[in-house]
Design a protein around this motif. Sequence first.
Motif, mmCIF file in Angstrom:
data_model
loop_
_atom_site.group_PDB
_atom_site.id
_atom_site.type_symbol
_atom_site.label_atom_id
_atom_site.label_comp_id
_atom_site.label_asym_id
_atom_site.label_seq_id
_atom_site.Cartn_x
_atom_site.Cartn_y
_atom_site.Cartn_z
ATOM 1 N N ALA A 170 1.422 -3.509 6.074
ATOM 2 C CA ALA A 170 2.710 -4.093 5.853
ATOM 3 C C ALA A 170 2.625 -5.603 6.250
ATOM 4 O O ALA A 170 3.557 -6.350 6.351
ATOM 5 N N ALA A 174 4.583 -8.294 0.309
ATOM 6 C CA ALA A 174 5.310 -6.741 -0.330
ATOM 7 C C ALA A 174 4.962 -6.527 -1.573
ATOM 8 O O ALA A 174 4.798 -5.333 -1.880
ATOM 9 N N THR A 175 4.851 -7.686 -2.466
ATOM 10 C CA THR A 175 4.607 -7.403 -3.967
ATOM 11 C C THR A 175 4.516 -8.745 -4.716
ATOM 12 O O THR A 175 4.914 -9.701 -3.990
ATOM 13 N N TRP A 201 2.131 -4.859 -3.339
ATOM 14 C CA TRP A 201 2.387 -3.292 -3.698
ATOM 15 C C TRP A 201 3.253 -3.201 -4.795
ATOM 16 O O TRP A 201 3.925 -3.918 -5.423
ATOM 17 N N SER A 242 9.283 -3.822 -3.650
ATOM 18 C CA SER A 242 8.427 -2.599 -3.425
ATOM 19 C C SER A 242 8.899 -1.830 -2.161
ATOM 20 O O SER A 242 10.141 -2.585 -1.710
ATOM 21 N N LEU A 244 7.790 -2.473 0.632
ATOM 22 C CA LEU A 244 7.698 -3.248 1.862
ATOM 23 C C LEU A 244 8.746 -4.485 1.585
ATOM 24 O O LEU A 244 8.790 -5.285 2.638
ATOM 25 N N GLY A 245 9.451 -4.703 0.501
ATOM 26 C CA GLY A 245 10.510 -5.643 0.389
ATOM 27 C C GLY A 245 10.293 -6.335 -0.803
ATOM 28 O O GLY A 245 9.663 -6.059 -1.726
#
Length: 332
Positions: A170, A174-175, A201, A242, A244-245
């Motif tokens: 994390a 995030a991507t 991600w 993603s 994760l945001g």
Amino acid sequence: GDEKVLLTWTEPDSSADIDGYRLESDTSLGTRTSTATSFEWPALTNGTPYRFRVRALSDGEEGPWSDYSVAVTPAGKPSVPRKLVAAPADVTGRLSFSWQAPASTGGVPIAEYRYRCATDGGQPSVVTESSPVNVVAPINEPLKGWSCAVIAVNTAGLVSPVVSVDVNPADGPATGAPANLGATVVGTTASLRWSSPVSGWAPYQYVVSRQGVKDIVTTANSLDVRNLAEGKSYEFTVVAVSALGKGPGASVTAVIPVPTTTSTTTTSTTVPATTTTSTTVPATTTTSTTVVVTTTSTTIAATTTTTAAIAATTTTLAAATTTVGPTLPVKP
């Protein structure tokens, strides 16, 4: 052992009292003595093979030398594997875990590496590799911390100290930004196309935005934006999202052209009418009838006009043979 070897042998088959033993190697190490049937030879060089032999001592006399032993190589523990790294690998949601060989192998080759990766509190099985690798392991819980550890084992069976590294997926991006974003304009429609990010991600959706209108959310890698104003330019921004945001955005500008107007002129040609008038043919009788045939043709081909003229002639001839009134007798 580490810079040493342990030598053992059995007593000779003799009735003489044995006072001790003398040992030597096949190198220039000198000799050593022992009162027991074993001896640990120190100060050797790890990784160097040695051969040894022994003879018995009795009442000041020395027995014959034994044959040389098989070669034995002292070895120590490997040092820790170096440059251990763990990080999110790619957009498929995997963990990249890699290391390099230890600075010291303990004097003998490394036989294998044993590693494990686990989430907090997990108990994974140990995986064995014959050489340093870039391990790519699946991460099923990206929001949890991970710990990876590895040891090296040499051919002597000696194990290095363990080295480990912690990673929290994390904490990574995030991507990534959508790749290869482009816009194609047809009429008043802008067709946006892009590729998946190459880092971070894996996204599960994209957000397309432009100033002054509501964002559009899509799971596809394309979007057609219709009914745009002619003669204006529009800037579109696409952001990947993603688990994760959101990642960074990618932008592109589309210009909607003003259509070009083309005028068309149609010219018509008027063909004048053609009038065909027959000639008056007098009758052969006393009373004649004048027959006039008029044929009028408007925008008629020459062939049609010719046909009308023939028809008129035929009519005229017929009129010339027509007798009007009673026939008078002729006086003698």
